[in-house]
Write a protein that holds these residues in place. Sequence first.
Motif, PDB file in Angstrom:
ATOM      1  N   PHE A   1      13.027 -11.390 -31.831  1.00  0.00           N
ATOM      2  CA  PHE A   1      12.937 -10.351 -32.864  1.00  0.00           C
ATOM      3  C   PHE A   1      12.193  -9.107 -32.369  1.00  0.00           C
ATOM      4  N   LYS A   2      11.343  -9.267 -31.376  1.00  0.00           N
ATOM      5  CA  LYS A   2      10.674  -8.109 -30.793  1.00  0.00           C
ATOM      6  C   LYS A   2      11.692  -7.097 -30.289  1.00  0.00           C
ATOM      7  N   ASN A   3      12.823  -7.597 -29.823  1.00  0.00           N
ATOM      8  CA  ASN A   3      13.874  -6.719 -29.291  1.00  0.00           C
ATOM      9  C   ASN A   3      14.949  -6.368 -30.316  1.00  0.00           C
TER      10      ASN A   3
ATOM     11  N   LEU B   1      15.645  -5.258 -37.362  1.00  0.00           N
ATOM     12  CA  LEU B   1      15.200  -6.302 -38.279  1.00  0.00           C
ATOM     13  C   LEU B   1      13.678  -6.383 -38.324  1.00  0.00           C
ATOM     14  N   GLN B   2      13.185  -6.884 -39.438  1.00  0.00           N
ATOM     15  CA  GLN B   2      11.758  -7.185 -39.571  1.00  0.00           C
ATOM     16  C   GLN B   2      11.616  -8.702 -39.705  1.00  0.00           C
ATOM     17  N   LEU B   3      10.653  -9.268 -39.003  1.00  0.00           N
ATOM     18  CA  LEU B   3      10.398 -10.705 -39.071  1.00  0.00           C
ATOM     19  C   LEU B   3       9.122 -10.941 -39.871  1.00  0.00           C
ATOM     20  N   LEU B   4       9.232 -11.729 -40.945  1.00  0.00           N
ATOM     21  CA  LEU B   4       8.078 -12.063 -41.782  1.00  0.00           C
ATOM     22  C   LEU B   4       7.745 -13.537 -41.570  1.00  0.00           C
ATOM     23  N   ILE B   5       6.615 -13.794 -40.925  1.00  0.00           N
ATOM     24  CA  ILE B   5       6.186 -15.165 -40.635  1.00  0.00           C
ATOM     25  C   ILE B   5       5.164 -15.608 -41.663  1.00  0.00           C
ATOM     26  N   ARG B   6       5.434 -16.742 -42.300  1.00  0.00           N
ATOM     27  CA  ARG B   6       4.446 -17.348 -43.196  1.00  0.00           C
ATOM     28  C   ARG B   6       3.893 -18.579 -42.464  1.00  0.00           C
ATOM     29  N   VAL B   7       2.626 -18.488 -42.059  1.00  0.00           N
ATOM     30  CA  VAL B   7       1.982 -19.608 -41.396  1.00  0.00           C
ATOM     31  C   VAL B   7       1.615 -20.648 -42.452  1.00  0.00           C
ATOM     32  N   HIS B   8       1.900 -21.905 -42.155  1.00  0.00           N
ATOM     33  CA  HIS B   8       1.681 -22.975 -43.129  1.00  0.00           C
ATOM     34  C   HIS B   8       0.208 -23.044 -43.545  1.00  0.00           C
ATOM     35  N   PRO B   9      -0.079 -23.054 -44.847  1.00  0.00           N
ATOM     36  CA  PRO B   9      -1.474 -23.126 -45.306  1.00  0.00           C
ATOM     37  C   PRO B   9      -2.221 -24.358 -44.814  1.00  0.00           C
ATOM     38  N   ALA B  10      -1.486 -25.451 -44.542  1.00  0.00           N
ATOM     39  CA  ALA B  10      -2.147 -26.680 -44.107  1.00  0.00           C
ATOM     40  C   ALA B  10      -2.755 -26.570 -42.710  1.00  0.00           C
ATOM     41  N   GLU B  11      -2.493 -25.461 -41.995  1.00  0.00           N
ATOM     42  CA  GLU B  11      -3.224 -25.245 -40.742  1.00  0.00           C
ATOM     43  C   GLU B  11      -4.726 -25.304 -40.997  1.00  0.00           C
ATOM     44  N   LEU B  12      -5.135 -24.885 -42.200  1.00  0.00           N
ATOM     45  CA  LEU B  12      -6.555 -24.882 -42.545  1.00  0.00           C
ATOM     46  C   LEU B  12      -6.926 -26.007 -43.504  1.00  0.00           C
ATOM     47  N   LYS B  13      -5.948 -26.503 -44.265  1.00  0.00           N
ATOM     48  CA  LYS B  13      -6.249 -27.463 -45.337  1.00  0.00           C
ATOM     49  C   LYS B  13      -6.040 -28.916 -44.945  1.00  0.00           C
ATOM     50  N   SER B  14      -5.377 -29.180 -43.841  1.00  0.00           N
ATOM     51  CA  SER B  14      -5.048 -30.550 -43.479  1.00  0.00           C
ATOM     52  C   SER B  14      -6.304 -31.345 -43.143  1.00  0.00           C
ATOM     53  N   TRP B  15      -6.217 -32.686 -43.368  1.00  0.00           N
ATOM     54  CA  TRP B  15      -7.345 -33.566 -43.044  1.00  0.00           C
ATOM     55  C   TRP B  15      -7.675 -33.484 -41.563  1.00  0.00           C
ATOM     56  N   ILE B  16      -6.647 -33.424 -40.720  1.00  0.00           N
ATOM     57  CA  ILE B  16      -6.855 -33.186 -39.285  1.00  0.00           C
ATOM     58  C   ILE B  16      -6.840 -31.677 -39.079  1.00  0.00           C
ATOM     59  N   ALA B  17      -7.973 -31.120 -38.762  1.00  0.00           N
ATOM     60  CA  ALA B  17      -8.062 -29.673 -38.597  1.00  0.00           C
ATOM     61  C   ALA B  17      -7.277 -29.230 -37.361  1.00  0.00           C
ATOM     62  N   SER B  18      -6.410 -28.275 -37.532  1.00  0.00           N
ATOM     63  CA  SER B  18      -5.661 -27.739 -36.391  1.00  0.00           C
ATOM     64  C   SER B  18      -6.603 -27.046 -35.422  1.00  0.00           C
ATOM     65  N   ARG B  19      -6.342 -27.235 -34.153  1.00  0.00           N
ATOM     66  CA  ARG B  19      -7.100 -26.541 -33.118  1.00  0.00           C
ATOM     67  C   ARG B  19      -6.197 -25.597 -32.337  1.00  0.00           C
ATOM     68  N   GLN B  20      -5.005 -25.412 -32.856  1.00  0.00           N
ATOM     69  CA  GLN B  20      -4.042 -24.506 -32.241  1.00  0.00           C
ATOM     70  C   GLN B  20      -3.362 -23.761 -33.391  1.00  0.00           C
ATOM     71  N   PHE B  21      -3.519 -22.456 -33.419  1.00  0.00           N
ATOM     72  CA  PHE B  21      -3.080 -21.676 -34.571  1.00  0.00           C
ATOM     73  C   PHE B  21      -1.929 -20.765 -34.185  1.00  0.00           C
TER      74      PHE B  21
ATOM     75  N   GLU C   1      -0.310  -8.421 -28.301  1.00  0.00           N
ATOM     76  CA  GLU C   1      -0.494  -7.947 -29.667  1.00  0.00           C
ATOM     77  C   GLU C   1       0.774  -8.268 -30.457  1.00  0.00           C
ATOM     78  N   ILE C   2       0.641  -8.292 -31.762  1.00  0.00           N
ATOM     79  CA  ILE C   2       1.783  -8.632 -32.608  1.00  0.00           C
ATOM     80  C   ILE C   2       2.809  -7.500 -32.520  1.00  0.00           C
ATOM     81  N   PRO C   3       4.080  -7.814 -32.212  1.00  0.00           N
ATOM     82  CA  PRO C   3       5.107  -6.763 -32.169  1.00  0.00           C
ATOM     83  C   PRO C   3       5.148  -5.981 -33.476  1.00  0.00           C
ATOM     84  N   SER C   4       5.507  -4.711 -33.384  1.00  0.00           N
ATOM     85  CA  SER C   4       5.426  -3.813 -34.535  1.00  0.00           C
ATOM     86  C   SER C   4       6.348  -4.207 -35.681  1.00  0.00           C
ATOM     87  N   ASN C   5       7.430  -4.918 -35.402  1.00  0.00           N
ATOM     88  CA  ASN C   5       8.355  -5.311 -36.463  1.00  0.00           C
ATOM     89  C   ASN C   5       8.152  -6.765 -36.897  1.00  0.00           C
TER      90      ASN C   5
END
Length: 581
Positions: A389-391, A395-415, A426-430
Motif C-alpha cells: 500500500f505504500k506504493n 489508496l489509503q490503508l486504515l489499520i486497526r490494531v487489535h485491542p487485545a494487544e494490551l488487554k490479553s492475559w498474556i501481555a504482547s511483547r511484540q506490537f 516511519e509510517i507511510p503517508s497513506n
Amino acid sequence: MSLLSRIQNRLSRILFSPVPATKITETSSTSTAERTDWLSDGYSWIPDWKQILGSDWDKWQGIIKEPRPGDKVLIATSMGGNSVLTPLESMFAVALTLRGADVHFLLCDKALPACQNCYASDLDTQRDFVEHGPKICDWCFDVGEKTLSQLGLPVHLYGNLVSEAERNEISAAASKADILDIQNCRYLDLNLGESVTSAALRFFGKCDLDDEAMKLPVLRRYLSAAMVSTLALTRLFEEHGFNHVLSNQGFYVPQANIVLVAKKFDSHIVTWDLAYRKNCLHFSHDDAIIKQTGEEPNENWENMKWNSNVRKEITDYLSARWSGGSDWQHNITDGIDQEPIKIAKELGLDLKRPIIGLLTNVIWDAQISYPSNAFSDQLEWLISSVRYFKNRKDLQLLIRVHPAELKSWIASRQFAIDEIKKAFGEIPSNVFIIPPESKLNTYQAMKNCNAVIVYGTVAGLELACMGIPVIVAGQAWVRNKKISIDVSDPENYFKILDGLPGNGRLDEETKERALKYAFHFYMRTVLPVEVVEPMPYENAPYRIKEQPLSALNIGADEGLDIACNGILKKTPFIYFAEEKV
C-alpha cells in the motif's frame, strides 16, 4: 543416530510397562469448616461439589462406587490452575459419569518443565524460567487437586507416569537440541515441532523469536515438556485404552500433544473452549477448534431454517457485540454511537479517496500452521501489506490494531505499530493506524472502507454481514464459506489487491449468506449450558450453580446433553437455535 533418537529408543523399551490407575486422596469427608482455606485469595473459584449437590452428595458417593460399564473417557485437564476451564471440566466429569461413562482425569503434579501457564514479562523472568521452571506449580497443582479429587474419580499424574530419572534424561537430551532439531523433532513417532514452537511464541508473547536472546533455552524447556507429556500420555493410553479424550483448546504444550497421542491410538478427541456468547461453550471433534471450524462442511448450515425472525435474532446479537453486552469476553466496548465520518476526520483520512481497512489479531496467538494461509505468519502478512500500500498512493490503508494487544492475559511483547516502524522507519503517508488503546469503535471506523483485509479475526465475518467486502489472508472463521475472498499464496494476494478499491458493497445474496453463517457460528455451533452462571471476574467467568444431580443428568440441560452426546457418541455439536426463534 541423534541424541533425541537415542533417548527415544531407550525409553521405548520401558514404554509399555503396566501403569496402575492413580487416584488422588478423596476429599469427600472434608468438612466445610476444614475447607475455608480453599476459599482464600487464589482459591475462591474452586467448585465445592459437596455444597453444589447438597442433599444429593451422598447419592453421588454411591454412584462413583458402582461399576461404570460405559466408554472410558479421559478428561486431560493437565494444568489444574486454569480457573477459567478446570471447574467446568469437573462439571463434564459429573455429567458424563451420570451417563454411564468411566471418567478419568489427567493432572500435572509439577512434573512438566514448561506449560501454557508460563509467560515472559522481561529478560529476568525468562532467565528465571530457564533456570527454575514455572513459578506457580505448587499453587497450580494444589487447586487442580482440590478441584478434581473431591469427585472421587481416578486422577492420573504426569509424575507417576514418567519417573524423575526419565524426566532428567529427557531434559538432558533436549538441552543439546538446536533450533532445527526442535523444529523437526519426532518423538515416539509424533512430530512435536509445531506444539513446541507455538508454545514458545506464546511464552514470549511474540510472532517470531529472531531477536530473543533466550529463545533456544526456552524452546528446549518446551521440547522437554512436550516429550514428557507425550511419553506420559502414551503410557496412559496403552494401559487404559480410552475411547474418548476431552482436552481444552487443543494447541500449545501439553494440549497439542494430547491431541497427537489420542490420534495415534485412534481415540476420539474432543477439544473445547468458552464461546463468545455468555454461558456458551464451543466443542470440536478430532482437532483444535480453530482448525476444525475452517474445515466444516458448508452443508451443515446452508439449508438451515431461515426467515425474518431468525435473521433478526442474529442482527440483534451482532449489534450487541459492538458493545460486548452479550459476550463473556469483549475487547471493543466503546464508541458504538460514533459517526464514521467523524472518525475519518479525527484520523486525518480523506473521504474522497478510497480507504482499505486492515484488522490485525493478537500477534502471537495460536501460531500454528495452516496449509491454506498465504503467509507463514501474521507479521509477514502485515509488513508485506503495508509495503504494497505504500506504493499505492491512490489508496489509503486504515489499520486497526487489535485491542487485545494490551488487554490479553498474556501481555504482547511484540506490537504491530513497532514492527511497522521498524520495517519502514516511519509510517507511510497513506497509512493510518488506530492503536490498540484507542476508544474508536472498530466497526464504525470500518464503515468508511471500500474493503477490509483480515488475517484471522472473527470481525471479518461481522464486516461481511454489514456488506463490506472482506479479503482473508489467514485462518479467519469466515474462510471457505463462499462469503469472503480467500487467498492462499502471496502472488494471488497481491493480484487481488491490484483490483482494489473494488466494485462497492457485497450484493444482497452474499450479505444474506454471511448473516446465515454468522447465525450458525454464533448460535448453532455453541452450546448454551444452564448449569453454570456467569461471574464478574475475568479469571473465573463462570461458577457451577448449586443444584441437584438431576440438573446434570440426561434431559435436564439441552446444551449439556448435546455436549455429552458429542463426546460419547460422536454426534455433531450443533444446537438448533433456529427452532427456538
